[in-house]
Scaffold this active site. Structure first.
Site, PDB file in Angstrom:
ATOM      1  N   TYR A  79      -9.933   5.634 -12.219  1.00 57.28           N
ATOM      2  CA  TYR A  79      -9.741   6.375 -10.961  1.00 57.28           C
ATOM      3  C   TYR A  79      -9.444   7.864 -11.158  1.00 57.28           C
ATOM      4  O   TYR A  79      -9.085   8.538 -10.199  1.00 57.28           O
ATOM      5  CB  TYR A  79      -8.558   5.798 -10.157  1.00 57.28           C
ATOM      6  CG  TYR A  79      -8.385   4.308 -10.157  1.00 57.28           C
ATOM      7  CD1 TYR A  79      -9.315   3.477  -9.543  1.00 57.28           C
ATOM      8  CD2 TYR A  79      -7.270   3.714 -10.744  1.00 57.28           C
ATOM      9  CE1 TYR A  79      -9.135   2.103  -9.528  1.00 57.28           C
ATOM     10  CE2 TYR A  79      -7.084   2.340 -10.727  1.00 57.28           C
ATOM     11  CZ  TYR A  79      -8.020   1.542 -10.122  1.00 57.28           C
ATOM     12  OH  TYR A  79      -7.837   0.184 -10.104  1.00 57.28           O
ATOM     13  N   ARG A  86       2.949  -1.722  -5.821  1.00 63.23           N
ATOM     14  CA  ARG A  86       3.069  -0.461  -6.554  1.00 63.23           C
ATOM     15  C   ARG A  86       4.425   0.203  -6.337  1.00 63.23           C
ATOM     16  O   ARG A  86       5.080   0.619  -7.291  1.00 63.23           O
ATOM     17  CB  ARG A  86       1.954   0.481  -6.091  1.00 63.23           C
ATOM     18  CG  ARG A  86       1.874   1.783  -6.884  1.00 63.23           C
ATOM     19  CD  ARG A  86       0.940   2.791  -6.198  1.00 63.23           C
ATOM     20  NE  ARG A  86      -0.349   2.236  -5.871  1.00 63.23           N
ATOM     21  CZ  ARG A  86      -1.414   2.278  -6.658  1.00 63.23           C
ATOM     22  NH1 ARG A  86      -1.348   2.867  -7.822  1.00 63.23           N
ATOM     23  NH2 ARG A  86      -2.563   1.745  -6.264  1.00 63.23           N
ATOM     24  N   TYR A 128       0.211  -1.583 -12.254  1.00 67.52           N
ATOM     25  CA  TYR A 128      -1.213  -1.616 -12.603  1.00 67.52           C
ATOM     26  C   TYR A 128      -1.507  -0.949 -13.944  1.00 67.52           C
ATOM     27  O   TYR A 128      -2.568  -0.345 -14.133  1.00 67.52           O
ATOM     28  CB  TYR A 128      -2.056  -0.969 -11.479  1.00 67.52           C
ATOM     29  CG  TYR A 128      -1.811  -1.615 -10.127  1.00 67.52           C
ATOM     30  CD1 TYR A 128      -2.189  -2.931  -9.901  1.00 67.52           C
ATOM     31  CD2 TYR A 128      -1.176  -0.938  -9.090  1.00 67.52           C
ATOM     32  CE1 TYR A 128      -1.939  -3.548  -8.678  1.00 67.52           C
ATOM     33  CE2 TYR A 128      -0.925  -1.547  -7.864  1.00 67.52           C
ATOM     34  CZ  TYR A 128      -1.316  -2.848  -7.668  1.00 67.52           C
ATOM     35  OH  TYR A 128      -1.071  -3.452  -6.461  1.00 67.52           O
ATOM     36  N   GLU A 136       3.928  -6.741   1.807  1.00 64.49           N
ATOM     37  CA  GLU A 136       3.649  -7.078   0.408  1.00 64.49           C
ATOM     38  C   GLU A 136       3.581  -5.848  -0.496  1.00 64.49           C
ATOM     39  O   GLU A 136       2.522  -5.539  -1.048  1.00 64.49           O
ATOM     40  CB  GLU A 136       2.287  -7.776   0.316  1.00 64.49           C
ATOM     41  CG  GLU A 136       2.190  -9.064   1.039  1.00 64.49           C
ATOM     42  CD  GLU A 136       0.748  -9.581   1.089  1.00 64.49           C
ATOM     43  OE1 GLU A 136       0.598 -10.796   1.253  1.00 64.49           O
ATOM     44  OE2 GLU A 136      -0.202  -8.782   0.967  1.00 64.49           O
ATOM     45  N   PRO A 137       4.662  -5.120  -0.669  1.00 67.99           N
ATOM     46  CA  PRO A 137       4.595  -3.954  -1.551  1.00 67.99           C
ATOM     47  C   PRO A 137       4.522  -4.368  -3.023  1.00 67.99           C
ATOM     48  O   PRO A 137       5.215  -5.288  -3.457  1.00 67.99           O
ATOM     49  CB  PRO A 137       5.920  -3.235  -1.261  1.00 67.99           C
ATOM     50  CG  PRO A 137       6.846  -4.324  -0.810  1.00 67.99           C
ATOM     51  CD  PRO A 137       5.996  -5.343  -0.112  1.00 67.99           C
ATOM     52  N   GLY A 145       0.768  -1.248   0.000  1.00 66.79           N
ATOM     53  CA  GLY A 145       0.000   0.000   0.000  1.00 66.79           C
ATOM     54  C   GLY A 145       0.791   1.286   0.000  1.00 66.79           C
ATOM     55  O   GLY A 145       0.196   2.368  -0.052  1.00 66.79           O
ATOM     56  N   ARG A 147      -6.124   3.604 -16.006  1.00 73.06           N
ATOM     57  CA  ARG A 147      -6.208   4.173 -14.663  1.00 73.06           C
ATOM     58  C   ARG A 147      -6.864   5.562 -14.628  1.00 73.06           C
ATOM     59  O   ARG A 147      -7.473   5.926 -13.629  1.00 73.06           O
ATOM     60  CB  ARG A 147      -4.839   4.184 -13.973  1.00 73.06           C
ATOM     61  CG  ARG A 147      -4.301   2.774 -13.741  1.00 73.06           C
ATOM     62  CD  ARG A 147      -3.099   2.708 -12.813  1.00 73.06           C
ATOM     63  NE  ARG A 147      -3.466   2.967 -11.433  1.00 73.06           N
ATOM     64  CZ  ARG A 147      -3.296   4.102 -10.799  1.00 73.06           C
ATOM     65  NH1 ARG A 147      -2.732   5.120 -11.432  1.00 73.06           N
ATOM     66  NH2 ARG A 147      -3.655   4.255  -9.566  1.00 73.06           N
ATOM     67  N   CYS A 153     -12.523   3.679 -29.233  1.00 72.13           N
ATOM     68  CA  CYS A 153     -13.768   4.303 -29.640  1.00 72.13           C
ATOM     69  C   CYS A 153     -14.636   4.649 -28.452  1.00 72.13           C
ATOM     70  O   CYS A 153     -15.711   4.079 -28.276  1.00 72.13           O
ATOM     71  CB  CYS A 153     -14.515   3.378 -30.582  1.00 72.13           C
ATOM     72  SG  CYS A 153     -13.805   3.442 -32.208  1.00 72.13           S
ATOM     73  N   GLU A 154     -14.151   5.501 -27.593  1.00 64.75           N
ATOM     74  CA  GLU A 154     -15.029   6.075 -26.574  1.00 64.75           C
ATOM     75  C   GLU A 154     -14.408   7.333 -25.986  1.00 64.75           C
ATOM     76  O   GLU A 154     -13.183   7.432 -25.852  1.00 64.75           O
ATOM     77  CB  GLU A 154     -15.409   5.052 -25.506  1.00 64.75           C
ATOM     78  CG  GLU A 154     -14.340   4.524 -24.619  1.00 64.75           C
ATOM     79  CD  GLU A 154     -14.961   3.540 -23.620  1.00 64.75           C
ATOM     80  OE1 GLU A 154     -15.237   2.405 -24.051  1.00 64.75           O
ATOM     81  OE2 GLU A 154     -15.182   3.926 -22.455  1.00 64.75           O
TER      82      GLU A 154
END
Ligand code: LLP
Length: 441
Positions: free
Chosen positions: A338, A297, A394, A294-295, A249, A334, A365-366
């Site tokens: 987000y 990112r 990610y 548990e890193p 995290g 992302r 196409c959006e």
């Protein structure tokens, strides 16, 4: 720009990563392209590993959370750096096993692991499975019995710690699909339940409070709550957990609104956690548990950049200027998911002043297919090479073949040398699994 050890602007005004000129990389490997800096990855794994060694007498283990970026080369680097890994699917496990990663140093997560994934994990000899439901405990106990095994497990505990991050990546609020809540007594109940299982060996507890978190206090609070939970369980049942896994995290720099941390800052996060676990254990009369983190990112995010080529440019007066690139939400979803804010540069003119605010549009196409909105940039022209920074985590792992675009290749650079770690896709790859039923022929 965040000056990382191996990210700089060279004499030609080009962006350089890991000693390689990114404009040359774009020429040689084509775009879009994920570029990973090997040194940064090794430095990050090393700082966590050494902090546990120095501050906790080596009584712990770093796991690279491979959901952040999973491919064979990453598991090989993790093994060379003497860390374990966590996996969250049969696919990540398969990749780790194929790379030769030692199964006993693999932890398996998941709130709804499939039967076939659990069977595969047991058959591979996965070291630890983090149980996340009563049903899973039953299934796992049965599968282990069938194989005359006793499987090491942890329980995913939800301590109810609120962390300041996007709600989609908060994972330990009371309303969460993850874990067993301490508050409502479920965490204590599953502990007694698993202790009663013949083929499960409970090593201890796990929690993960969320991702992209900068407040040290959130991690420290989680450490305290989990240590207190170990003590409460010991009082209730006599069982003292030997292992505490506090998840990942740690936040990373994406743009100048966020702090830019160095290796020693990440060591400080871990030291704060270690100190809390030590002092709580002492206060509560516990043996300091084997500590796992548990890193994901923070290991790979800043090691990665994505290179694109600028294509169409559309200036809508008084509204927006869109710079379209040859990638998009299929290689980096992302922003769409987000509203993540990235730092964008022109890699071939990295020394030029930013003169306008533009939005970076993908080729899907959006309308929501954007990589960045209203970011400063020098006046871009078709053919420029664009670099988006901090895309190592990610991005590839959440990429898709939306619109049947290719998921870009990834290369690993070190001391100016660049090699593929994920080869480019081809049209043939895209139709590989397509079938045409007889009646359509
Ligand atoms: N351990 C567990 C159990 C996790 O669920 C996660 C991340 C980690 C470790 C690693 O956390 P990290 O150090 O990477 O923050 N797709 C989202 C991120 C989802 C994170 C999910 N779990 C994003 O792009 O921001």
């Amino acid at each position: 720009m965040n000056e990382r050890e191996t990210l700089r602007i060279n004499e030609k005004g080009h962006l350089e990563l890991g000693g390689a000129d990114t404009v040359e990389l774009a020429k040689k490997f084509g775009t879009p392209l994920y570029v990973f800096d090997e040194k940064h990855i090794r430095n990050m794994l090393g700082v966590y590993r050494d902090t546990i060694l120095e501050e906790y007498d080596g009584n712990g283990l770093v796991l690279y959370a491979s959901k952040a970026f999973s491919c064979k080369a990453m598991y090989i680097i993790a093994a060379q750096e003497r860390v374990g890994v966590d996996v969250v699917s049969g696919g990540e496990l398969y990749t780790a096993v194929q790379s030769g990663f030692p199964a006993d140093k693999i932890y398996m997560h998941g709130n709804n692991k499939l039967l076939r994934e659990l069977e595969y994990a047991l058959d591979c000899g996965v070291g630890t499975i983090v149980v996340d439901s009563f049903r899973e405990a039953d299934i796992l106990d049965g599968l282990a019995a069938k194989r005359s095994k006793k499987q090491n497990v942890l329980l995913r505990i939800n301590p109810g710690v609120e962390a300041h991050t996007h709600s989609f990546i908060q994972t330990a609020r009371t309303d969460s699909k993850f874990g067993f809540s301490v508050a409502d007594g479920t965490a204590a109940n599953i502990t007694e339940y698993v202790l009663s299982k013949n083929n499960l060996r409970l090593k201890g507890f796990h929690c993960h409070i969320g991702s992209q978190i900068f407040e040290k206090q959130s991690f420290v609070l989680a450490a305290a709550k989990l240590t207190e939970f170990i003590a409460a369980i010991k009082d209730k049942t006599g069982y003292e957990a030997e292992e505490l896994n506090l998840g990942g995290g740690f936040g990373v720099w994406y743009n100048d609104e966020e702090p830019c941390l160095g290796l020693s800052d990440y060591a400080d996060y871990l030291k704060a956690i270690i100190n809390e676990v030590k002092s709580c254990s002492e206060r509560l009369g516990l043996k300091p548990p084997f500590l796992v983190i548990e890193p994901g990112r923070s290991v790979v995010a800043e090691a990665g950049i994505t290179l694109y080529t600028v294509g169409a440019i559309k200036d809508i007066p008084a509204i927006k200027k869109y710079i379209a690139i040859d990638g998009g939400m299929f290689d980096n979803p992302r922003y769409a998911l987000y509203q993540s804010k990235y730092t964008v540069l022109l890699a071939n003119r990295a020394d030029e002043k930013c003169t306008e605010k533009v939005s970076i549009a993908g080729k899907c196409c959006e309308s929501g297919d954007l990589i960045a909105v209203d970011v400063p940039l020098p006046k871009a022209e078709s053919g420029d090479i664009m670099a988006v920074l901090t895309t190592g985590a990610y991005n590839y792992s959440m990429a898709s073949n939306y619109n049947r675009n290719f998921i870009p290749a990834a290369i690993l650079v070190k001391d100016g040398k660049a090699d593929y770690i994920i080869r480019p896709q081809t049209y043939e790859d895209l139709v590989r699994n397509d079938c045409i039923p007889e009646r359509l022929k």
